[in-house]
Design a protein around this motif. Structure first.
Motif, short mmCIF file in Angstrom:
data_model
loop_
_atom_site.label_atom_id
_atom_site.label_comp_id
_atom_site.label_asym_id
_atom_site.label_seq_id
_atom_site.Cartn_x
_atom_site.Cartn_y
_atom_site.Cartn_z
N LYS A 61 0.73 -1.06 0.09
CA LYS A 61 0.00 -0.01 -0.25
C LYS A 61 0.76 1.52 -0.47
N TYR A 121 0.29 4.73 14.46
CA TYR A 121 -0.74 3.94 13.78
C TYR A 121 -2.32 4.81 14.40
N ALA A 161 -0.85 0.94 6.69
CA ALA A 161 -1.80 0.56 7.81
C ALA A 161 -1.17 1.87 8.65
N ASP A 175 -6.42 5.15 14.57
CA ASP A 175 -8.29 5.27 14.70
C ASP A 175 -8.91 5.09 13.45
N ALA A 176 -8.40 4.84 11.91
CA ALA A 176 -9.18 4.97 10.87
C ALA A 176 -8.59 4.66 10.07
N LYS A 177 -9.28 4.15 8.18
CA LYS A 177 -9.08 3.86 7.65
C LYS A 177 -7.76 4.53 7.15
N PRO A 178 -6.63 4.43 6.90
CA PRO A 178 -5.57 5.10 6.00
C PRO A 178 -6.33 5.51 4.99
N ASN A 179 -5.78 6.66 4.88
CA ASN A 179 -6.26 8.21 3.75
C ASN A 179 -4.65 9.14 4.35
N ASN A 204 -1.29 5.16 1.09
CA ASN A 204 -2.22 4.48 2.48
C ASN A 204 -1.98 3.63 3.55
#
Length: 187
Positions: A108, A156, A136, A158-162, A134
């Protein structure tokens, strides 16, 4: 007189229909502004064989085996630290595992620049991985004295990686990780 009433009714209907249409309002372009506090650091002293400085906006959670979770509640991010003893010539495997953890994100990641860290006065040697894209995790690192101690960490959210959305927070937190690496002291 009926013609005047007819035209009045017609004009009223026209203006009523014309005023109900949606009008497009063009707004000036703007950028999201994220302000983070100027970092203030303090030294953390634990029962573990190392000390380091952390940002005052963090919360620390002591784990077993001298691991520590450094949370950034306002950014919804956590820096996970894992400590291991260097023993029985296992330094090579610890280094390989740390490098593998960082490079597992190449699927990613757009890039993974490395920055070596060397502080011979404090006997701290390590590597800092900036994981762009994007993935992890956005940063990983390890530090060691090459004889007794090995500490690695991963950041890390606490959200979807964007990456585009979290980039300002990533830059801020990478500086905190650098500060941690610079201030680590072995006991």
């Amino acid at each position: 007189m009926k013609i005047t009433s007819f035209f009045f009714l017609l004009l009223t209907s026209f203006f009523t229909l014309a005023s109900c249409q949606d009008h497009t309002l063009i707004k000036p372009s703007a950028m999201l502004r994220l302000d983070y506090p100027q970092p203030k650091y303090h030294t953390i002293n634990t029962d573990c064989p190392y000390t380091f400085s952390v940002n005052e906006i963090t919360t620390l959670i002591q784990k077993k085996n001298c691991g520590v979770n450094i949370t950034y509640p306002n950014m919804k991010a956590t820096l996970y630290l894992t400590y291991q003893d260097v023993r029985n010539n296992n330094l090579d495997s610890l280094l390989q595992d740390a490098q593998k953890l960082a490079y597992d994100h190449t699927i990613k990641a757009n890039s993974i620049p490395e920055q070596p860290f060397v502080n011979p006065d404090k006997k701290v040697y390590g590597m800092f991985y900036m994981i762009n894209g994007n993935a992890a995790t956005q940063a990983e690192f390890y530090v060691t004295d090459s004889i007794n101690h090995f500490l690695n960490g991963a950041l890390y959210f606490d959200a979807k990686p964007n990456f585009d959305s979290i980039y300002p927070a990533v830059v801020y937190l990478r500086e905190d990780i650098r500060k941690l690496m610079e201030t680590i002291t072995w006991k």
